[in-house]
Design an enzyme around this catalytic site. Sequence first.
Site, PDB file in Angstrom:
ATOM      1  N   ARG A   1       0.831  -1.198   0.000  1.00 56.52           N
ATOM      2  CA  ARG A   1       0.000   0.000   0.000  1.00 56.52           C
ATOM      3  C   ARG A   1       0.867   1.251   0.000  1.00 56.52           C
ATOM      4  NH1 ARG A   1      -2.906  -3.271   3.552  1.00 56.52           N
ATOM      5  NH2 ARG A   1      -4.867  -3.976   2.659  1.00 56.52           N
TER       6      ARG A   1
ATOM      7  N   PRO B   1      -2.547   4.320   0.135  1.00 58.66           N
ATOM      8  CA  PRO B   1      -2.575   3.906   1.538  1.00 58.66           C
ATOM      9  C   PRO B   1      -3.426   4.878   2.358  1.00 58.66           C
ATOM     10  CG  PRO B   1      -0.452   4.890   1.013  1.00 58.66           C
ATOM     11  CD  PRO B   1      -1.227   4.873  -0.265  1.00 58.66           C
TER      12      PRO B   1
ATOM     13  N   ASP C   1     -10.555  -4.306   8.347  1.00 58.38           N
ATOM     14  CA  ASP C   1      -9.721  -5.255   9.104  1.00 58.38           C
ATOM     15  C   ASP C   1     -10.453  -5.666  10.383  1.00 58.38           C
ATOM     16  OD1 ASP C   1      -6.921  -4.454   7.583  1.00 58.38           O
ATOM     17  OD2 ASP C   1      -8.217  -2.755   7.992  1.00 58.38           O
TER      18      ASP C   1
ATOM     19  N   ARG D   1     -13.100  -8.066   9.485  1.00 53.40           N
ATOM     20  CA  ARG D   1     -12.536  -9.400   9.218  1.00 53.40           C
ATOM     21  C   ARG D   1     -12.164 -10.101  10.519  1.00 53.40           C
ATOM     22  NH1 ARG D   1      -8.935  -6.726   4.497  1.00 53.40           N
ATOM     23  NH2 ARG D   1     -10.264  -7.174   2.717  1.00 53.40           N
TER      24      ARG D   1
ATOM     25  N   HIS E   1      -3.847   0.828   8.335  1.00 53.81           N
ATOM     26  CA  HIS E   1      -4.545  -0.158   7.508  1.00 53.81           C
ATOM     27  C   HIS E   1      -3.474  -0.725   6.588  1.00 53.81           C
ATOM     28  CE1 HIS E   1      -7.253  -2.148   4.820  1.00 53.81           C
ATOM     29  NE2 HIS E   1      -6.987  -1.348   3.814  1.00 53.81           N
TER      30      HIS E   1
END
Length: 310
Positions: free
Chosen positions: A85, A118, A145, A148, A172
């Site tokens: 990223r 990013p 995230d 998840r 992230h």
Amino acid sequence: MKVGIVGAGMVGSSAGYALAVMGLASSVVLVDQNHDLAVAQAEDIAHAVPFMSSTIVEAADYGGLAGARVVILAAGVSQKPGETRLALLERNAAVFKDVVGNVLAVAPDAILLIASNPVDIMAQITQRISGLPASRVVGSGTILDTARFRSLLGRHLGISPQSVHAYVLGEHGDSEVLAWSNARVGSLSLAEVAAQVGSPITQHVRARIDDGVRNAAYKIIKGKGATYYGIGAGLARIIKAIARDQHDVLTVSCVMAEIGDVRDVALSIPRVIGADGVSEDLMPDLAAEELEGLGRSAQLLKDCVESISL
Ligand code: ADP
């Protein structure tokens, strides 16, 4: 509420679709330097609308963003297979200089919701370019995230991810920190719930979940070239908090005055978000190694953002 989306590629259009499905906005306006793409995406999403809501979806130039309460910034160049990223940085910073000025010229009161990667760096760059208060420049950060993490924990325990309260903090990206130490399910600690349901969190399980969270995007990009449905829904979730002034706690990325020894850096911690953007930072209690990891993540982002000349 009008929501603008600059960048009608995979992420921007997925966010538009999710907004239309959820019926969260009265109007969604797509803007892209490739106007034909914006028109095609808007038409495609608009054709889905009669099945689920009454959102008006259309393509426009920047003038069409006038009056938008939120503008999603999803413009830029997408992540290539194997590309980190952070390697995207220079290319996307140049795009944003252009885009942010154009948006604020017509929608000076909008909350800017940054999706391009990013994302932490792009959020910080946007705040710098715009001069807006940090509360109105919100990056999607680790919202996905965190989702998840909750999903994998929930699956392991046989419990809905919506009843799992666990957060991914920091960048992230590769340096993100899974906050295992304060994860809760209902009102119980993770260890207590895992024991009660007979699904202990062994080292092996922990490593598998950690890998699943950290490497999800890389795996999806390898298989299909890009990730977009998850983040599209995540962006719509943030907009729900804003549209309904819900004061939800979400892990979004914002410039914060200091975190540990690092000053003035954008990253994700749980934050309260409503109609005016971010109203509170909720710094969690963390284990020592998690706190160190968060400090390293902050320093990495700070070093990166300082290396860019705007
Ligand atoms: P992602 O997967 O991140 O959505 P895409 O490449 O699918 O990436 O979409 C990015 C979109 O951003 C493209 O449609 C591109 O045309 C658009 N874009 C790039 N630069 C600009 C810009 N300066 N102004 C408006 N849109 C832009």
